[in-house]
Design a protein around this motif. Structure first.
Motif, PDB file in Angstrom:
ATOM      1  N   LYS A 130       9.860  -2.737 -24.407  1.00  0.00           N
ATOM      2  CA  LYS A 130       9.626  -4.083 -23.725  1.00  0.00           C
ATOM      3  C   LYS A 130       9.549  -3.705 -22.271  1.00  0.00           C
ATOM      4  O   LYS A 130       9.171  -4.359 -21.565  1.00  0.00           O
ATOM      5  CB  LYS A 130      10.704  -5.017 -23.985  1.00  0.00           C
ATOM      6  CG  LYS A 130      10.913  -5.502 -25.401  1.00  0.00           C
ATOM      7  CD  LYS A 130       9.845  -6.168 -25.785  1.00  0.00           C
ATOM      8  CE  LYS A 130      10.012  -7.548 -25.524  1.00  0.00           C
ATOM      9  NZ  LYS A 130       8.530  -8.106 -26.075  1.00  0.00           N
ATOM     10  N   VAL A 131       9.719  -2.429 -21.864  1.00  0.00           N
ATOM     11  CA  VAL A 131       9.822  -2.134 -20.264  1.00  0.00           C
ATOM     12  C   VAL A 131       8.409  -2.592 -19.499  1.00  0.00           C
ATOM     13  O   VAL A 131       8.390  -3.149 -18.796  1.00  0.00           O
ATOM     14  CB  VAL A 131      10.144  -0.606 -20.256  1.00  0.00           C
ATOM     15  CG1 VAL A 131       9.762  -0.204 -18.656  1.00  0.00           C
ATOM     16  CG2 VAL A 131      11.589  -0.418 -20.346  1.00  0.00           C
ATOM     17  N   ALA A 132       7.254  -2.031 -20.394  1.00  0.00           N
ATOM     18  CA  ALA A 132       6.064  -2.299 -19.757  1.00  0.00           C
ATOM     19  C   ALA A 132       5.673  -3.751 -19.973  1.00  0.00           C
ATOM     20  O   ALA A 132       4.872  -4.111 -19.097  1.00  0.00           O
ATOM     21  CB  ALA A 132       4.963  -1.309 -20.723  1.00  0.00           C
ATOM     22  N   SER A 133       6.017  -4.536 -20.962  1.00  0.00           N
ATOM     23  CA  SER A 133       5.427  -5.650 -21.317  1.00  0.00           C
ATOM     24  C   SER A 133       6.601  -6.957 -20.586  1.00  0.00           C
ATOM     25  O   SER A 133       5.955  -8.074 -20.071  1.00  0.00           O
ATOM     26  CB  SER A 133       5.198  -6.121 -22.641  1.00  0.00           C
ATOM     27  OG  SER A 133       6.491  -6.050 -23.134  1.00  0.00           O
ATOM     28  N   ASP A 134       7.835  -6.606 -20.471  1.00  0.00           N
ATOM     29  CA  ASP A 134       8.790  -7.723 -20.032  1.00  0.00           C
ATOM     30  C   ASP A 134       9.870  -6.742 -19.526  1.00  0.00           C
ATOM     31  O   ASP A 134      11.045  -7.077 -19.707  1.00  0.00           O
ATOM     32  CB  ASP A 134       9.245  -8.508 -21.198  1.00  0.00           C
ATOM     33  CG  ASP A 134       9.907  -9.905 -20.883  1.00  0.00           C
ATOM     34  OD1 ASP A 134      10.080 -10.126 -19.461  1.00  0.00           O
ATOM     35  OD2 ASP A 134      10.148 -10.577 -21.748  1.00  0.00           O
ATOM     36  N   LEU A 135       9.640  -6.334 -17.993  1.00  0.00           N
ATOM     37  CA  LEU A 135      10.698  -5.632 -17.595  1.00  0.00           C
ATOM     38  C   LEU A 135      11.898  -6.666 -17.019  1.00  0.00           C
ATOM     39  O   LEU A 135      13.219  -6.285 -17.186  1.00  0.00           O
ATOM     40  CB  LEU A 135      10.092  -4.687 -16.275  1.00  0.00           C
ATOM     41  CG  LEU A 135      11.303  -4.157 -15.548  1.00  0.00           C
ATOM     42  CD1 LEU A 135      11.841  -3.020 -16.440  1.00  0.00           C
ATOM     43  CD2 LEU A 135      10.708  -3.309 -14.421  1.00  0.00           C
ATOM     44  N   PRO A 136      11.533  -7.833 -16.563  1.00  0.00           N
ATOM     45  CA  PRO A 136      12.565  -8.802 -16.363  1.00  0.00           C
ATOM     46  C   PRO A 136      13.615  -8.979 -17.411  1.00  0.00           C
ATOM     47  O   PRO A 136      14.789  -9.212 -17.270  1.00  0.00           O
ATOM     48  CB  PRO A 136      11.917 -10.114 -15.810  1.00  0.00           C
ATOM     49  CG  PRO A 136      10.571  -9.588 -15.427  1.00  0.00           C
ATOM     50  CD  PRO A 136      10.271  -8.372 -16.126  1.00  0.00           C
ATOM     51  N   ALA A 137      13.061  -9.076 -18.716  1.00  0.00           N
ATOM     52  CA  ALA A 137      13.989  -9.142 -19.681  1.00  0.00           C
ATOM     53  C   ALA A 137      14.719  -8.294 -20.045  1.00  0.00           C
ATOM     54  O   ALA A 137      16.071  -8.328 -20.254  1.00  0.00           O
ATOM     55  CB  ALA A 137      13.060  -9.645 -21.043  1.00  0.00           C
ATOM     56  N   VAL A 138      14.362  -6.910 -19.803  1.00  0.00           N
ATOM     57  CA  VAL A 138      15.142  -5.765 -20.141  1.00  0.00           C
ATOM     58  C   VAL A 138      16.187  -5.927 -19.152  1.00  0.00           C
ATOM     59  O   VAL A 138      17.518  -5.264 -19.363  1.00  0.00           O
ATOM     60  CB  VAL A 138      14.098  -4.542 -19.809  1.00  0.00           C
ATOM     61  CG1 VAL A 138      14.948  -3.257 -20.146  1.00  0.00           C
ATOM     62  CG2 VAL A 138      13.330  -4.255 -20.908  1.00  0.00           C
ATOM     63  N   LEU A 139      15.955  -6.131 -17.834  1.00  0.00           N
ATOM     64  CA  LEU A 139      16.843  -6.043 -16.757  1.00  0.00           C
ATOM     65  C   LEU A 139      18.098  -7.227 -16.944  1.00  0.00           C
ATOM     66  O   LEU A 139      19.331  -6.728 -16.873  1.00  0.00           O
ATOM     67  CB  LEU A 139      16.274  -6.608 -15.310  1.00  0.00           C
ATOM     68  CG  LEU A 139      17.377  -6.775 -14.251  1.00  0.00           C
ATOM     69  CD1 LEU A 139      18.080  -5.425 -13.975  1.00  0.00           C
ATOM     70  CD2 LEU A 139      16.433  -7.139 -12.879  1.00  0.00           C
ATOM     71  N   LEU A 140      17.700  -8.294 -17.484  1.00  0.00           N
ATOM     72  CA  LEU A 140      18.698  -9.461 -18.043  1.00  0.00           C
ATOM     73  C   LEU A 140      19.507  -8.685 -18.968  1.00  0.00           C
ATOM     74  O   LEU A 140      20.893  -8.983 -19.053  1.00  0.00           O
ATOM     75  CB  LEU A 140      18.108 -10.497 -18.438  1.00  0.00           C
ATOM     76  CG  LEU A 140      17.401 -11.290 -17.532  1.00  0.00           C
ATOM     77  CD1 LEU A 140      16.663 -12.645 -18.000  1.00  0.00           C
ATOM     78  CD2 LEU A 140      18.562 -11.905 -16.432  1.00  0.00           C
ATOM     79  N   ALA A 141      18.870  -7.963 -20.004  1.00  0.00           N
ATOM     80  CA  ALA A 141      19.749  -7.372 -21.145  1.00  0.00           C
ATOM     81  C   ALA A 141      20.599  -6.115 -20.613  1.00  0.00           C
ATOM     82  O   ALA A 141      21.726  -5.959 -21.098  1.00  0.00           O
ATOM     83  CB  ALA A 141      18.755  -6.852 -22.052  1.00  0.00           C
TER      84      ALA A 141
END
Length: 168
Positions: free
Chosen positions: A146-157
């Motif tokens: 998910k890093v390439a497509s949704d880095l903000p969600a990875v940060l929240l996780a």
């Protein structure tokens, strides 16, 4: 440690289970580099394959010598400062390649907040394992996927791993 292929307990449950985590900045020295078992390494190879794979530090040093402008001291500094994830398997240091810029092999700056959140609660292998493990905060996708497509969600996780007091 769970195998990379197994799902994890939701991060909030880990915090509620009473585990105490110290922010990395409070540590007087870098945590010792952790090793992984053979089955864990094979699972990590599989998990990171789609994002560039894993490379031993020696291979990166060879790439540095071929024109990236970095040297051993630079890579060592990144590892010690935990600007990159690395772990040991069979007495060799390995790095997931997704975290490096393909042009010059420098650490990706956009990952710094994610790594900071992970470094506060995980050692090196645990951080590498976290990126390669299906995550309930990401609909059971792996953070590395998910890093390439949704880095903000990875940060929240990643931030969800920290106790509430550390997030304030």
């Amino acid at each position: 440690m769970q195998d990379v292929q197994q799902s994890t307990v939701p991060p909030s449950a880990m915090a509620l289970a009473g585990r105490h985590f110290s922010p990395a900045s409070e540590l007087p020295y870098r945590r010792s580099q952790s090793c992984c078992s053979d089955p864990q390494f094979v699972a990590a190879l599989d998990a990171y394959r789609g994002s560039g794979g894993l490379a031993p530090a020696e291979e990166l040093l060879s790439s540095f010598r071929r024109g990236c402008g970095h040297e051993l001291a630079t890579l060592a500094r990144w590892i010690v400062a935990r600007q990159v994830i690395s772990f040991t398997w069979q007495a060799r240091t390995w790095l997931p390649l997704f975290q490096l810029n393909p042009d010059d092999l420098s650490p990706r700056r956009d990952l710094a907040p994610v790594l900071a959140a992970l470094n506060a609660v995980h050692d090196d292998w645990e951080a590498a394992h976290w990126f390669a493990t299906p995550n309930p905060w990401l609909a059971e996708c792996t953070p590395v996927s998910k890093v390439a497509s949704d880095l903000p969600a990875v940060l929240l996780a990643a931030r969800a791993l920290q106790p509430a007091a550390a997030q304030a």
